[in-house]
Design an enzyme around this catalytic site. Structure first.
Site, PDB file in Angstrom:
ATOM      1  N   ASP A   1      32.867  44.455  62.827  1.00  0.00           N
ATOM      2  CA  ASP A   1      33.607  43.199  62.670  1.00  0.00           C
ATOM      3  C   ASP A   1      35.098  43.507  62.781  1.00  0.00           C
ATOM      4  OD1 ASP A   1      32.719  40.260  61.235  1.00  0.00           O
ATOM      5  OD2 ASP A   1      34.862  40.769  61.245  1.00  0.00           O
TER       6      ASP A   1
ATOM      7  N   LYS B   1      36.638  42.654  55.296  1.00  0.00           N
ATOM      8  CA  LYS B   1      35.192  42.375  55.237  1.00  0.00           C
ATOM      9  C   LYS B   1      34.414  43.672  55.438  1.00  0.00           C
ATOM     10  CE  LYS B   1      33.878  38.455  57.183  1.00  0.00           C
ATOM     11  NZ  LYS B   1      33.608  37.556  58.327  1.00  0.00           N
TER      12      LYS B   1
ATOM     13  N   LEU C   1      18.133  31.046  60.364  1.00  0.00           N
ATOM     14  CA  LEU C   1      18.272  31.211  58.907  1.00  0.00           C
ATOM     15  C   LEU C   1      19.098  30.086  58.294  1.00  0.00           C
ATOM     16  CD1 LEU C   1      21.327  32.280  57.931  1.00  0.00           C
ATOM     17  CD2 LEU C   1      20.540  34.377  58.976  1.00  0.00           C
TER      18      LEU C   1
ATOM     19  N   GLU D   1      21.623  29.166  55.124  1.00  0.00           N
ATOM     20  CA  GLU D   1      22.427  29.784  54.077  1.00  0.00           C
ATOM     21  C   GLU D   1      21.753  29.485  52.742  1.00  0.00           C
ATOM     22  OE1 GLU D   1      26.617  28.841  54.439  1.00  0.00           O
ATOM     23  OE2 GLU D   1      26.505  29.194  56.594  1.00  0.00           O
TER      24      GLU D   1
ATOM     25  N   ASN E   1      18.253  22.176  65.321  1.00  0.00           N
ATOM     26  CA  ASN E   1      19.309  21.659  64.452  1.00  0.00           C
ATOM     27  C   ASN E   1      19.536  20.160  64.673  1.00  0.00           C
ATOM     28  OD1 ASN E   1      19.654  24.004  63.090  1.00  0.00           O
ATOM     29  ND2 ASN E   1      21.703  24.482  63.864  1.00  0.00           N
TER      30      ASN E   1
ATOM     31  N   LEU F   1      14.319  15.023  53.976  1.00  0.00           N
ATOM     32  CA  LEU F   1      14.434  13.571  53.828  1.00  0.00           C
ATOM     33  C   LEU F   1      15.165  13.243  52.536  1.00  0.00           C
ATOM     34  CD1 LEU F   1      11.093  11.859  54.947  1.00  0.00           C
ATOM     35  CD2 LEU F   1      13.299  11.869  56.112  1.00  0.00           C
TER      36      LEU F   1
ATOM     37  N   GLY G   1      21.514  11.029  50.690  1.00  0.00           N
ATOM     38  CA  GLY G   1      22.687  11.305  49.857  1.00  0.00           C
ATOM     39  C   GLY G   1      23.929  11.364  50.718  1.00  0.00           C
TER      40      GLY G   1
ATOM     41  N   CYS H   1      27.092  24.624  60.815  1.00  0.00           N
ATOM     42  CA  CYS H   1      26.111  24.573  61.907  1.00  0.00           C
ATOM     43  C   CYS H   1      25.790  23.157  62.377  1.00  0.00           C
ATOM     44  CB  CYS H   1      24.839  25.287  61.477  1.00  0.00           C
ATOM     45  SG  CYS H   1      25.148  26.998  61.015  1.00  0.00           S
TER      46      CYS H   1
ATOM     47  N   LYS I   1      28.690  20.794  63.966  1.00  0.00           N
ATOM     48  CA  LYS I   1      29.284  21.257  65.230  1.00  0.00           C
ATOM     49  C   LYS I   1      28.217  21.466  66.304  1.00  0.00           C
ATOM     50  CE  LYS I   1      28.530  26.020  65.051  1.00  0.00           C
ATOM     51  NZ  LYS I   1      27.800  26.810  65.995  1.00  0.00           N
TER      52      LYS I   1
HETATM   53  C1  UGA Z   1      21.007  24.972  59.262  1.00  0.00           C
HETATM   54  C2  UGA Z   1      19.526  25.007  59.660  1.00  0.00           C
HETATM   55  O1  UGA Z   1      18.744  24.470  58.595  1.00  0.00           O
HETATM   56  C3  UGA Z   1      19.080  26.444  59.941  1.00  0.00           C
HETATM   57  O2  UGA Z   1      17.740  26.450  60.371  1.00  0.00           O
HETATM   58  C4  UGA Z   1      19.984  27.011  61.039  1.00  0.00           C
HETATM   59  O3  UGA Z   1      19.659  28.361  61.316  1.00  0.00           O
HETATM   60  C5  UGA Z   1      21.425  26.954  60.573  1.00  0.00           C
HETATM   61  O4  UGA Z   1      21.782  25.591  60.300  1.00  0.00           O
HETATM   62  C6  UGA Z   1      22.283  27.502  61.665  1.00  0.00           C
HETATM   63  O5  UGA Z   1      22.342  26.892  62.742  1.00  0.00           O
HETATM   64  O6  UGA Z   1      22.817  28.592  61.521  1.00  0.00           O
HETATM   65  P1  UGA Z   1      22.350  25.513  57.012  1.00  0.00           P
HETATM   66  O7  UGA Z   1      23.569  25.039  57.751  1.00  0.00           O
HETATM   67  O8  UGA Z   1      22.407  26.776  56.228  1.00  0.00           O
HETATM   68  O9  UGA Z   1      21.130  25.701  58.054  1.00  0.00           O
HETATM   69  O10 UGA Z   1      21.972  24.372  55.996  1.00  0.00           O
HETATM   70  P2  UGA Z   1      20.790  23.311  55.798  1.00  0.00           P
HETATM   71  O11 UGA Z   1      19.902  23.772  54.723  1.00  0.00           O
HETATM   72  O12 UGA Z   1      20.179  22.947  57.100  1.00  0.00           O
HETATM   73  O13 UGA Z   1      21.621  22.065  55.257  1.00  0.00           O
HETATM   74  C7  UGA Z   1      22.593  21.437  56.094  1.00  0.00           C
HETATM   75  C8  UGA Z   1      23.193  20.246  55.408  1.00  0.00           C
HETATM   76  O14 UGA Z   1      22.247  19.196  55.328  1.00  0.00           O
HETATM   77  C9  UGA Z   1      23.680  20.490  53.974  1.00  0.00           C
HETATM   78  O15 UGA Z   1      24.964  19.888  53.836  1.00  0.00           O
HETATM   79  C10 UGA Z   1      22.650  19.789  53.111  1.00  0.00           C
HETATM   80  O16 UGA Z   1      23.184  19.321  51.914  1.00  0.00           O
HETATM   81  C11 UGA Z   1      22.230  18.638  54.012  1.00  0.00           C
HETATM   82  N1  UGA Z   1      20.875  18.113  53.750  1.00  0.00           N
HETATM   83  C12 UGA Z   1      19.785  18.913  53.894  1.00  0.00           C
HETATM   84  C13 UGA Z   1      20.719  16.793  53.360  1.00  0.00           C
HETATM   85  O17 UGA Z   1      21.696  16.032  53.226  1.00  0.00           O
HETATM   86  N2  UGA Z   1      19.448  16.321  53.123  1.00  0.00           N
HETATM   87  C14 UGA Z   1      18.356  17.082  53.279  1.00  0.00           C
HETATM   88  O18 UGA Z   1      17.226  16.568  53.054  1.00  0.00           O
HETATM   89  C15 UGA Z   1      18.523  18.425  53.655  1.00  0.00           C
END
Ligand code: UGA
Length: 464
Positions: free
Chosen positions: A30, A35, A150, A152, A215, A257, A260, A267, A270
């Site tokens: 990196d 880091k 993955l 986070e 996504n 689902l 909120g 991710c 964007k």
């Molecule tokens: C997301 C995807 O879930 C991963 O599969 C993907 O690898 C990753 O982007 C990426 O492209 O690197 P992540 O950004 O870590 O993962 O977070 P998510 O768990 O997907 O949540 C995204 C957002 O959606 C959060 O702000 C969460 O609060 C919101 N969310 C999630 C809701 O508002 N309602 C839900 O039912 C689920």
């Protein structure tokens, strides 16, 4: 195998440590010296459950080292590109400068049989272009696209035990170079593949599209339920019960689902924008015009939250003390990129409220992003004297707050549940005005409506 991982952010650091855990010799590279220094000591430079333990374990074995020197990649046969592809300033398109720099930096160190495996999320067509650079520098080297899924907060588990593995290989399945690339990747992922994790072997473009399609689907699912929340707000229906009820249909499913404040992070927002931009370049923008609405529904939730806070405060938030619980874009993360919680906090501050934000892990990052906001180190400190409390990131400790004790700290017992995670009945019973997105003004006790309807007919709800 000897592996290099270029880019040690949320994706790369976890990938590097996980590859070492799988038994490989890994060099994490990196450009950020601070880091690299932390990682080399086995310390996680960001919050991710399970990562500190994994780093300590793998760094101690000597199989995982970190450096700022790209030349160290010369020792590796497989190179994973894990750098970020943020949104370009002022445009929807993805900024590929880090991917391009990583690949260009690697070129002098490729040798016959080297495999460059892209993991970053890129616009469809990127792998084809980069493959030309790779084979131009070393005719016997190959490029594969191996997207990452993955989440986070679950990054370690998702990397070691993914729900699928996708390879986009040169020439597609069956080509000679493709078979060689597949064989190398199979060796890298021998342990998860032995767990019978599904593997999809395809061409570059399909692999690239799989990632953005996944996504986009997730974002659409969230915005769908948030659109239903708007309907629920207009009619007095309850979006959480609606989600439960439609989620029982296994074709729909209850996951993603949760209505909120909507989605944020580095991710989903964007990625859907970059996907729309790419579709426009390809002349098929109509195919993704629905994503514009997905984005709009999502952004409207943030405005709605501010409006609801204003309503709960009697028509104005000017001079009101607002406690914001949560700064990270989701719980179990310190990531504040496009955080809905911080967006709401900043809007309210700009509209004259006195906002105090708290978060168990993300305060330092939040402070960097919004230095003008005030921060407190605990929910209790943030809530002291508050006129209204907004729960915007559903950390466990906020979900488990005791409404009675918490009520003694505030100056007005008003709470808005931005993630639909609190129990309205216990909060109301403790004297709070409880409001939530998508649940109208009065959340009904389950069955109360039914009881009322029965009572009107002179039937006791408890009668057999
Ligand atoms: C997301 C995807 O879930 C991963 O599969 C993907 O690898 C990753 O982007 C990426 O492209 O690197 P992540 O950004 O870590 O993962 O977070 P998510 O768990 O997907 O949540 C995204 C957002 O959606 C959060 O702000 C969460 O609060 C919101 N969310 C999630 C809701 O508002 N309602 C839900 O039912 C689920």
């Amino acid at each position: 195998m000897r592996i290099s991982v270029i880019g040690c952010g949320y994706l790369g650091a976890v990938h590097a440590a996980s590859m070492a855990k799988l038994g490989h010799d890994v060099i994490g590279i990196d450009t950020d010296a601070a880091k690299v220094q932390a990682l080399a000591l086995g310390e996680a430079p960001f919050y991710e459950p399970g990562l500190p333990e994994l780093l300590r374990e793998t760094v101690t074995t000597g199989r995982l080292v970190f450096t700022t020197e790209i030349a160290a990649a010369a020792e590796a046969q497989v190179h994973f590109v894990c750098v970020g592809t943020p949104q370009k300033r002022g445009e929807y398109a993805a900024d590929l400068r880090f991917v391009d720099a990583a690949i260009t930096g690697l070129l002098p160190y490729l040798r016959a049989g080297s495999l460059v495996a892209g993991k970053s999320t890129v616009p469809v067509g990127t792998a084809h272009r980069l493959a030309g650079l790779v084979t131009g520098a070393q005719a016997e080297a190959m490029l594969a696209w191996n997207p990452e899924f993955l989440r986070e907060g679950y990054a370690v588990k998702d990397t070691l035990h993914p729900d699928r593995i996708v390879y986009g290989i040169p020439g597609g399945p069956g080509s000679a170079a493709g078979v060689r690339a597949e064989k190398i990747l199979d060796e890298v992922y021998a342990t998860p593949l032995a767990e019978h994790i599904p593997k999809v072997v395809t061409d570059y473009t399909t692999a690239e599209l799989v990632k953005v399609a996944a996504n986009s689907f997730l974002a659409t699912k969230i915005s769908f339920i948030n659109a239903m929340a708007e309907l629920c707000e207009a009619t007095g229906a309850d979006v959480t019960q609606l989600a439960d009820a439609i989620g029982y249909d296994s074709r729909i499913g209850r996951k993603f689902l949760n209505a909120g404040l909507g989605f944020g992070g580095g991710c989903l927002p964007k990625d859907i924008r970059a996907f729309m931009a790419r579709a426009g370049e390809l002349g098929v923008d109509q195919a993704l015009s629905f994503l514009r609405e997905v984005d709009s529904i999502n952004m409207r939730r943030r405005v709605r939250m501010v409006d609801l806070a204003r309503e709960v405060c009697g028509g104005s938030i000017v001079g009101r003390r607002v406690a914001v619980l949560g700064a990270a874009f989701k719980p179990d993360s310190d990531d504040v990129r496009d955080s809905p919680a911080l967006n709401v906090a900043a809007q309210m501050q700009l509209q004259g409220a006195h906002v105090v934000v708290t978060d168990p892990e993300a305060i330092a990052n939040a402070q960097l992003a919004w230095p003008t906001l005030s921060f407190a180190s605990s929910a209790e400190d943030a809530a002291a004297g508050a006129d209204v409390v907004l729960l915007l990131t559903e950390w466990r400790q906020y979900r488990e707050l005791d409404p009675v004790a918490f009520g003694r700290l505030v100056s007005g017992r008003r709470i808005i549940d931005g993630r639909n995670v609190l129990d309205p009945f216990t909060w109301r019973a403790a004297g709070w005005t409880y409001r939530a997105l998508g649940r109208g003004t009065a959340v009904q006790q389950p069955g109360v409506e039914v009881h009322a309807a029965l009572a009107a007919q002179g039937v006791s709800p408890t009668s057999p």
